[in-house]
Design an enzyme around this catalytic site. Sequence first.
Site, short mmCIF file in Angstrom:
data_model
loop_
_atom_site.label_atom_id
_atom_site.label_comp_id
_atom_site.label_asym_id
_atom_site.label_seq_id
_atom_site.Cartn_x
_atom_site.Cartn_y
_atom_site.Cartn_z
N LYS A 242 -2.45 -14.02 -1.31
CA LYS A 242 -3.31 -12.21 -1.37
C LYS A 242 -3.01 -11.99 -3.21
O LYS A 242 -2.95 -13.16 -3.86
CB LYS A 242 -2.20 -11.58 -1.30
CG LYS A 242 -1.61 -11.68 0.10
CD LYS A 242 -0.36 -10.18 -0.05
CE LYS A 242 0.28 -10.20 1.82
NZ LYS A 242 -0.87 -9.36 2.13
N ASP A 312 -2.70 -15.25 5.98
CA ASP A 312 -1.83 -13.75 6.34
C ASP A 312 -1.87 -12.65 6.52
O ASP A 312 -0.84 -11.79 6.67
CB ASP A 312 -3.21 -13.36 4.94
CG ASP A 312 -2.34 -12.04 4.26
OD1 ASP A 312 -0.52 -11.98 4.06
OD2 ASP A 312 -2.76 -11.10 3.44
N ARG A 316 3.14 -11.06 12.79
CA ARG A 316 2.58 -11.13 14.38
C ARG A 316 2.36 -12.71 14.79
O ARG A 316 3.65 -12.68 15.78
CB ARG A 316 0.76 -10.69 14.85
CG ARG A 316 0.12 -11.87 14.23
CD ARG A 316 -1.38 -11.40 13.95
NE ARG A 316 -1.66 -10.72 13.18
CZ ARG A 316 -2.57 -9.83 12.89
NH1 ARG A 316 -4.06 -10.06 13.86
NH2 ARG A 316 -2.87 -8.75 12.16
#
Length: 464
Positions: A242, A312, A316
């Site tokens: 990020k 990233d 999940r």
Amino acid sequence: MPTDRLDLAPAGTTAIPIRFLEPAEWPAFEAALPPIQRAYAGATQFVPKAGRICLLPAADGSLDRVLFGLGDTGAAAHDRLIAGRLVGLLPDGRYRFEADSGIDLGEATLAWLLSSYRFDRYKAASAPIPSLVAPDGIDAEGILRVARAVAAGRDLVNTPSNDLGPAEIEEAARRLAERYGAAVTVTCGEELAKEFPLVRAVGTASPRSPRLIDLIWGEPDAPRVTLVGKGVVFDTGGLDIKPSSGMLLMKKDMGGSAAALAAAEMVMGSSLNLRLRLIVPTVENAIAGNAFRPGDVIRARSGLTVEIGNTDAEGRLILADALALADAEEPDLLVDFATLTGAARVALGPDLPAFFTEDDALSTAIEKAGVDAIDPVWRLPLHAPYASLLDSKIADLNNVSGGPFAGAITAALFLRRFAPKTKRHVHFDLYGWNPSTKPGRPEGGEVQTARLVHTLLMTLYPAA
């Protein structure tokens, strides 16, 4: 904050009264005030608009009574937690709500307690907070229990990642289990690699060991409800790193686990008639030479192979293994909480978590529980044709769609692949943070949907 700091004074304790007022009541109420107080209200130009306050003096100059404006309670934008604003407006002291005020005193009490939360772990001194006498006729213990569970969850989200890792989330789960007589199993190390390979892959680059926490409470033959919470204690994005601005709030990426823990605490404290299971996969998504990579293919616990399209999109992945564990016993209801996608925030903003379910009756019950608990959500569709966006040329599926569209929906469809047996499954995609202070919602970490789920479960599985 220590949850025992959230308390109510016993009913009947001497306290300064607070009167809630709507604009239509004001002319008659003002006319009936003693002359000095009527003059003071006029001099301060008080009118009962939403959030306005008037501190009425006694003849000796002491504080005699508080007037608080509700505004138009019939307006669509009326905030049912508006009483929480009093906590930041009143001087230190003890107060009580007047019984004939036109407001739900239970909701007002909850709003007061939720607004009394402070995260002051790193402060040298704590500012005093006004206290409230428990109103007659409300479930004071039940409201306190909810407020304290929320405070405990907020503390977890607000704690910086250097002081909150997977081990500390495990510790929080163990403390909760000890309080309510629940059993806890924790899987880590080589056993984690074998049983929960996606959890291990995401957390392997961190020096803080990833793990999966499995808590069970209640009678074995009661209806089975399973809560799953995403516990990413910090998310760098992994090798798909990020930007610095994107990491500033990543301590809150375990907000799903905090919401699940808070909901579990409310459920156990309410002695609901269910067998509760709480599953928390918790990791740090860090960067090192052994980090999982874009393009890797990993076989999940369920047997499905997952191509990593983006490191990233790690939440999940760990949820997939946790959902496969939960799905194996086909619970009556499966709920997962996750700070999963920016797409949900773009669609609905920070205050309104998205939820996904294939069960229309469950959706209706969730929406009603959200209204009743003042914990709102909005349903988004599990649009089945979008599942093809997760196709992979070399694996059963990819963890991302690779495009800019329907990010929250494709994430929910990805998760649904790992709980095919469970028919009543709801996925909450939440933000886990209050960007600014509002009544009942101080700026900082928030356990969105925890109170909703507690209210839902009280309806579906009431205490015996």
